[in-house]
Scaffold this motif. Structure first.
Motif, PDB file in Angstrom:
ATOM      1  N   MET A   1     -13.208  -7.906  -2.240  1.00 36.93           N
ATOM      2  CA  MET A   1     -12.832  -7.064  -0.935  1.00 36.93           C
ATOM      3  C   MET A   1     -11.325  -6.848  -1.013  1.00 36.93           C
ATOM      4  O   MET A   1     -10.742  -5.800  -0.928  1.00 36.93           O
ATOM      5  N   SER A   2     -10.323  -7.845  -1.542  1.00 34.15           N
ATOM      6  CA  SER A   2      -8.984  -7.600  -1.649  1.00 34.15           C
ATOM      7  C   SER A   2      -8.880  -6.524  -2.843  1.00 34.15           C
ATOM      8  O   SER A   2      -7.785  -5.881  -2.809  1.00 34.15           O
ATOM      9  N   GLU A   3      -9.490  -6.742  -3.747  1.00 29.73           N
ATOM     10  CA  GLU A   3      -9.265  -5.607  -4.812  1.00 29.73           C
ATOM     11  C   GLU A   3      -9.493  -4.164  -4.361  1.00 29.73           C
ATOM     12  O   GLU A   3      -8.798  -3.366  -4.759  1.00 29.73           O
ATOM     13  N   LEU A   4     -10.503  -4.052  -3.597  1.00 29.78           N
ATOM     14  CA  LEU A   4     -10.779  -2.721  -3.009  1.00 29.78           C
ATOM     15  C   LEU A   4      -9.504  -2.435  -2.194  1.00 29.78           C
ATOM     16  O   LEU A   4      -9.087  -1.127  -2.058  1.00 29.78           O
ATOM     17  N   LEU A   5      -9.091  -3.236  -1.247  1.00 31.44           N
ATOM     18  CA  LEU A   5      -7.980  -2.913  -0.372  1.00 31.44           C
ATOM     19  C   LEU A   5      -6.722  -2.386  -1.234  1.00 31.44           C
ATOM     20  O   LEU A   5      -5.941  -1.616  -1.103  1.00 31.44           O
ATOM     21  N   GLY A   6      -6.457  -3.319  -2.234  1.00 31.42           N
ATOM     22  CA  GLY A   6      -5.377  -3.093  -3.232  1.00 31.42           C
ATOM     23  C   GLY A   6      -5.589  -1.525  -3.691  1.00 31.42           C
ATOM     24  O   GLY A   6      -4.417  -0.955  -3.901  1.00 31.42           O
ATOM     25  N   LEU A   7      -6.693  -1.295  -4.300  1.00 34.98           N
ATOM     26  CA  LEU A   7      -6.912  -0.043  -4.751  1.00 34.98           C
ATOM     27  C   LEU A   7      -6.328   1.193  -4.025  1.00 34.98           C
ATOM     28  O   LEU A   7      -5.855   2.017  -3.991  1.00 34.98           O
ATOM     29  N   ALA A   8      -7.147   1.024  -2.713  1.00 31.75           N
ATOM     30  CA  ALA A   8      -6.854   1.957  -1.500  1.00 31.75           C
ATOM     31  C   ALA A   8      -5.413   2.200  -1.135  1.00 31.75           C
ATOM     32  O   ALA A   8      -5.111   3.220  -0.851  1.00 31.75           O
ATOM     33  N   ALA A   9      -4.773   0.968  -1.169  1.00 28.14           N
ATOM     34  CA  ALA A   9      -3.318   0.872  -0.686  1.00 28.14           C
ATOM     35  C   ALA A   9      -2.602   1.764  -1.989  1.00 28.14           C
ATOM     36  O   ALA A   9      -1.593   2.397  -1.587  1.00 28.14           O
ATOM     37  N   ALA A  10      -2.827   1.636  -3.023  1.00 31.40           N
ATOM     38  CA  ALA A  10      -1.878   2.077  -4.331  1.00 31.40           C
ATOM     39  C   ALA A  10      -2.481   3.518  -4.578  1.00 31.40           C
ATOM     40  O   ALA A  10      -1.956   4.267  -5.227  1.00 31.40           O
ATOM     41  N   PHE A  11      -3.730   3.818  -4.144  1.00 32.94           N
ATOM     42  CA  PHE A  11      -4.020   5.180  -4.377  1.00 32.94           C
ATOM     43  C   PHE A  11      -2.949   6.565  -4.272  1.00 32.94           C
ATOM     44  O   PHE A  11      -2.794   7.198  -5.053  1.00 32.94           O
ATOM     45  N   PRO A  12      -2.546   6.488  -2.879  1.00 34.37           N
ATOM     46  CA  PRO A  12      -1.425   7.575  -2.696  1.00 34.37           C
ATOM     47  C   PRO A  12      -0.360   7.671  -3.809  1.00 34.37           C
ATOM     48  O   PRO A  12       0.073   8.574  -4.220  1.00 34.37           O
ATOM     49  N   LEU A  13       0.230   6.458  -4.115  1.00 29.28           N
ATOM     50  CA  LEU A  13       1.224   6.509  -5.026  1.00 29.28           C
ATOM     51  C   LEU A  13       0.765   6.684  -6.655  1.00 29.28           C
ATOM     52  O   LEU A  13       1.394   7.618  -7.239  1.00 29.28           O
ATOM     53  N   LEU A  14      -0.437   6.168  -6.850  1.00 25.00           N
ATOM     54  CA  LEU A  14      -0.906   6.349  -8.378  1.00 25.00           C
ATOM     55  C   LEU A  14      -1.428   7.599  -8.597  1.00 25.00           C
ATOM     56  O   LEU A  14      -1.089   8.246  -9.813  1.00 25.00           O
ATOM     57  N   ALA A  42      -8.678   5.910   3.489  1.00 26.58           N
ATOM     58  CA  ALA A  42      -8.052   5.422   4.685  1.00 26.58           C
ATOM     59  C   ALA A  42      -9.221   5.141   5.810  1.00 26.58           C
ATOM     60  O   ALA A  42      -9.149   4.391   6.617  1.00 26.58           O
ATOM     61  N   ALA A  43     -10.207   6.151   5.747  1.00 22.91           N
ATOM     62  CA  ALA A  43     -11.255   6.086   6.634  1.00 22.91           C
ATOM     63  C   ALA A  43     -12.326   4.890   6.398  1.00 22.91           C
ATOM     64  O   ALA A  43     -12.612   4.273   7.172  1.00 22.91           O
ATOM     65  N   LEU A  44     -12.554   4.900   4.901  1.00 15.47           N
ATOM     66  CA  LEU A  44     -13.703   4.063   4.572  1.00 15.47           C
ATOM     67  C   LEU A  44     -13.338   2.663   4.401  1.00 15.47           C
ATOM     68  O   LEU A  44     -14.058   1.846   4.733  1.00 15.47           O
ATOM     69  N   VAL A  45     -12.045   2.637   3.769  1.00 13.49           N
ATOM     70  CA  VAL A  45     -11.766   1.304   3.325  1.00 13.49           C
ATOM     71  C   VAL A  45     -10.783   0.516   4.388  1.00 13.49           C
ATOM     72  O   VAL A  45     -10.834  -0.515   4.905  1.00 13.49           O
ATOM     73  N   TRP A  46      -9.833   1.419   4.712  1.00 15.15           N
ATOM     74  CA  TRP A  46      -8.921   1.029   5.854  1.00 15.15           C
ATOM     75  C   TRP A  46      -9.242   0.936   7.427  1.00 15.15           C
ATOM     76  O   TRP A  46      -8.725   0.497   8.313  1.00 15.15           O
ATOM     77  N   GLN A  47     -10.346   1.710   7.243  1.00 18.90           N
ATOM     78  CA  GLN A  47     -11.109   1.630   8.528  1.00 18.90           C
ATOM     79  C   GLN A  47     -10.407   2.178   9.809  1.00 18.90           C
ATOM     80  O   GLN A  47     -10.479   1.846  10.991  1.00 18.90           O
ATOM     81  N   LEU A 415       0.735  -3.597  -0.074  1.00 19.98           N
ATOM     82  CA  LEU A 415       1.086  -3.856  -1.306  1.00 19.98           C
ATOM     83  C   LEU A 415       2.393  -4.884  -1.931  1.00 19.98           C
ATOM     84  O   LEU A 415       2.506  -5.466  -2.593  1.00 19.98           O
ATOM     85  N   ALA A 416       3.350  -4.835  -0.898  1.00 19.73           N
ATOM     86  CA  ALA A 416       4.577  -5.666  -0.855  1.00 19.73           C
ATOM     87  C   ALA A 416       4.227  -7.104  -0.982  1.00 19.73           C
ATOM     88  O   ALA A 416       4.435  -7.948  -1.608  1.00 19.73           O
ATOM     89  N   ASN A 417       3.299  -7.218   0.020  1.00 18.50           N
ATOM     90  CA  ASN A 417       2.999  -8.684   0.446  1.00 18.50           C
ATOM     91  C   ASN A 417       1.836  -9.307  -0.865  1.00 18.50           C
ATOM     92  O   ASN A 417       2.196 -10.486  -1.382  1.00 18.50           O
ATOM     93  N   ALA A 418       1.264  -8.411  -1.277  1.00 20.64           N
ATOM     94  CA  ALA A 418       0.528  -8.888  -2.292  1.00 20.64           C
ATOM     95  C   ALA A 418       1.167  -9.063  -3.783  1.00 20.64           C
ATOM     96  O   ALA A 418       0.897  -9.963  -4.454  1.00 20.64           O
ATOM     97  N   ALA A 419       2.051  -8.190  -3.866  1.00 16.66           N
ATOM     98  CA  ALA A 419       2.908  -8.344  -5.049  1.00 16.66           C
ATOM     99  C   ALA A 419       3.822  -9.841  -4.831  1.00 16.66           C
ATOM    100  O   ALA A 419       3.991 -10.335  -5.928  1.00 16.66           O
ATOM    101  N   ALA A 420       4.213 -10.033  -3.731  1.00 18.43           N
ATOM    102  CA  ALA A 420       5.061 -11.056  -3.420  1.00 18.43           C
ATOM    103  C   ALA A 420       4.311 -12.387  -3.900  1.00 18.43           C
ATOM    104  O   ALA A 420       4.591 -13.428  -4.061  1.00 18.43           O
ATOM    105  N   ALA A 421       3.021 -12.433  -2.946  1.00 16.68           N
ATOM    106  CA  ALA A 421       2.167 -13.606  -3.101  1.00 16.68           C
ATOM    107  C   ALA A 421       1.993 -13.823  -4.489  1.00 16.68           C
ATOM    108  O   ALA A 421       1.758 -15.054  -4.865  1.00 16.68           O
TER     109      ALA A 421
END
Length: 529
Positions: A1-14, A42-47, A415-421
């Motif tokens: 699930m975390s990978e899907l969230l990361g992909l959804a968060a990065a999609f607008p930039l990528l 945003a609708a399907l993954v970020w709910q 994205l920022a929190n994932a990168a910092a972690a």
């Protein structure tokens, strides 16, 4: 699930990066595809509910209208200057000041842009300077991209200190006044040596790719003057910030730095051999007759605009608060927690219009001149509407994507929190890039600082990294992201009426931004031990 969230968060930039920079699609197509994909994820993954997505999009529409007002105002001023013959007078005056296009570029892009940034910001500086460069004979791509590279270091303090006084102070409200001062002084201290890289790069790019000679050899003789220009600005900016605070460094350092730079250019040991000039677009044969007016008449629209913007921005005067209070507001749009507002009288675009209205009585057939200029400006504005009405809602959906019900922070914060972690202490090397990301998507260093100042503080607490250092790098990154901001690129390309070169502009500004961020990070690491 975390990978899907990361992909959804990065999609607008990528998606924006791949479509514009790699695949080189048109900016309208890139924004339409990126917006469609972001809405679905945003609708399907970020709910996120469709009402929240619609509210974020409406907030984006209001911001797009404010950007369009700046584009219209800059176009209106440009056509006024062209139709009245003022622009040809300015071109002749600049050529007398220095016939060398390298110095014209240095003084206009580095100092004039910084001065205007200190007064107004929000895309105004490049929108004013790019048409002048184009009239001097600079290639359209150079006229659009090079002022954007220059419009970076001055953005740290922006329009009378807004990125600090609102961005940092309100983005991290637990900071005391003394701690905020430590942040902006450290950022300015780093920039003493980081900022000179910017005028060096913009003149290098001109000499290598746009000058009549297209060779590094014509860059080397002017390198000392580029370093003088960079150091004179950055050192004066630090001293102004230290003695007067964050409101005036961009303005005063630009004015004082230009005086020092011009004086040094007259020294025999710094004078450079003249270089072949580009052919100016404004010549006596293709511009309206100015009627023999003196130069001050040609400069008057710019001087009046600067004065009006300054009066409206200084917090010591009553005008700023009154203008900001005249708002069109939408509270809790569609029942969500998203609110939006627009202060039309405070927008820089309104002051372009007011400037010309005040000048109408002093020009022969002034009303007719304003009507002609308005007609031309409206005609050129249509191509920008579609782009901005796609791009800005995309950005606001990305930024306003927090979903407390699903226990999800906004996409940028995720994205920022994932990168910092993942990186831990190594986050120090990427702190400035988070600031750049904020400006890239939000179109403003102030918004970037508002979004990420608290994130940087939390990362500092989790990793033990110096909080002041991360916030200083956040400030510097936010100014650098201004170079590649899609909204700024669309605005400046629209003003010079060269739609279709947006992707080229982004590719040209991307490398200077990356080099500046790397150099600033190394300097910060050295200063903080």
């Amino acid at each position: 699930m975390s990978e899907l969230l990361g992909l959804a968060a990065a999609f607008p930039l990528l998606s924006i990066f791949v479509l514009l920079v790699v695949l080189r699609t048109t900016v309208v197509k890139a924004m339409a595809l990126a917006l469609a994909g972001t809405l679905l994820l945003a609708a399907l993954v970020w709910q996120l509910s469709w009402l929240q997505l619609a509210a974020a999009a409406l907030d984006g529409v209001l911001i797009a209208l404010s950007i369009l007002s700046i584009i219209f105002g800059a176009m209106l001023l440009l056509f006024w200057q062209q139709q009245s013959g003022n622009l040809s007078l300015l071109v002749q005056a600049l050529q007398r000041l220095s016939p060398d296009p390298r110095l014209q570029l240095l003084w206009l892009s580095w100092f004039a842009v910084a001065f205007l940034e200190g007064i107004s910001g929000f895309g105004t500086p490049a929108a004013i300077i790019a048409p002048i460069l184009l009239s001097l004979g600079f290639a359209p791509l150079a006229a659009a991209a090079l002022p954007l590279i220059a419009d970076s270091s001055a953005v740290s303090f922006g329009a009378v200190g807004t990125p600090v006084l609102i961005g940092i102070s309100q983005g991290a409200p637990q900071l005391t006044t003394a701690e905020v001062q430590q942040v902006y002084l450290l950022a300015s201290q780093i920039d003493i040596l980081a900022a000179p890289l910017l005028p060096v790069m913009l003149v290098f790019l001109y000499c290598r790719f746009f000058s009549p000679v297209k060779s590094v050899r014509v860059f080397l003789p002017v390198l000392p003057l580029c370093l003088v220009a960079g150091m004179s600005y950055s050192l004066l900016a630090y001293l102004t910030a230290y003695w007067l605070g964050p409101e005036f460094p961009s303005m005063l350092a630009a004015a004082g730095g230009f005086a020092l730079s011009y004086g040094c250019s007259r020294l025999s040991w710094l004078q450079v051999a003249p270089m072949p000039q580009p052919v100016p677009l404004c010549t006596a044969g293709n511009q309206p007759d100015s009627g023999g007016w003196p130069l001050w008449r040609a400069l008057l629209p710019y001087l009046l605009l600067v004065l009006l913007l300054l009066l409206s921005r200084l917090p010591q005067l009553p005008f700023k608060s009154w203008l900001q209070q005249q708002q069109i507001s939408f509270s809790q749009i569609f029942g969500t927690d998203i609110s939006a507002s627009l202060a039309p009288l405070y927008l820089p675009g309104s002051f372009f219009v007011l400037t010309l209205l005040l000048l109408v009585p002093w020009y022969p057939k002034g009303l007719q001149l304003l009507q002609q200029s308005s007609y031309l400006a409206f005609g050129r504005l249509k191509s920008s509407v579609f782009t901005l009405m796609l791009a800005v809602p995309l950005v606001r959906i990305f930024v306003l994507s927090h979903n407390p019900e699903a226990d999800l922070v906004s996409m940028p914060a995720y994205l920022a929190n994932a990168a910092a972690a993942t990186l831990g202490d190594a986050w120090f090397g990427l702190a400035s890039w988070l600031g750049a990301l904020g400006s890239f998507v939000a179109g403003s260093a102030t918004f970037s600082n508002l979004m990420f100042a608290q994130v940087q503080l939390q990362i500092a607490a989790d990793t033990g990294l110096p909080a002041v250092g991360l916030l200083a790098l956040q400030m510097l990154g936010a100014n650098a992201g201004n170079m590649i901001c899609v909204l700024n690129i669309v605005a400046v390309v629209s003003v010079i009426q060269r739609q279709g070169i947006e992707a080229q502009v982004m590719r040209l500004t991307l490398v200077p931004m990356a080099l500046y961020l790397c150099w600033a990070t190394l300097l910060a690491w050295w200063l903080l031990g």
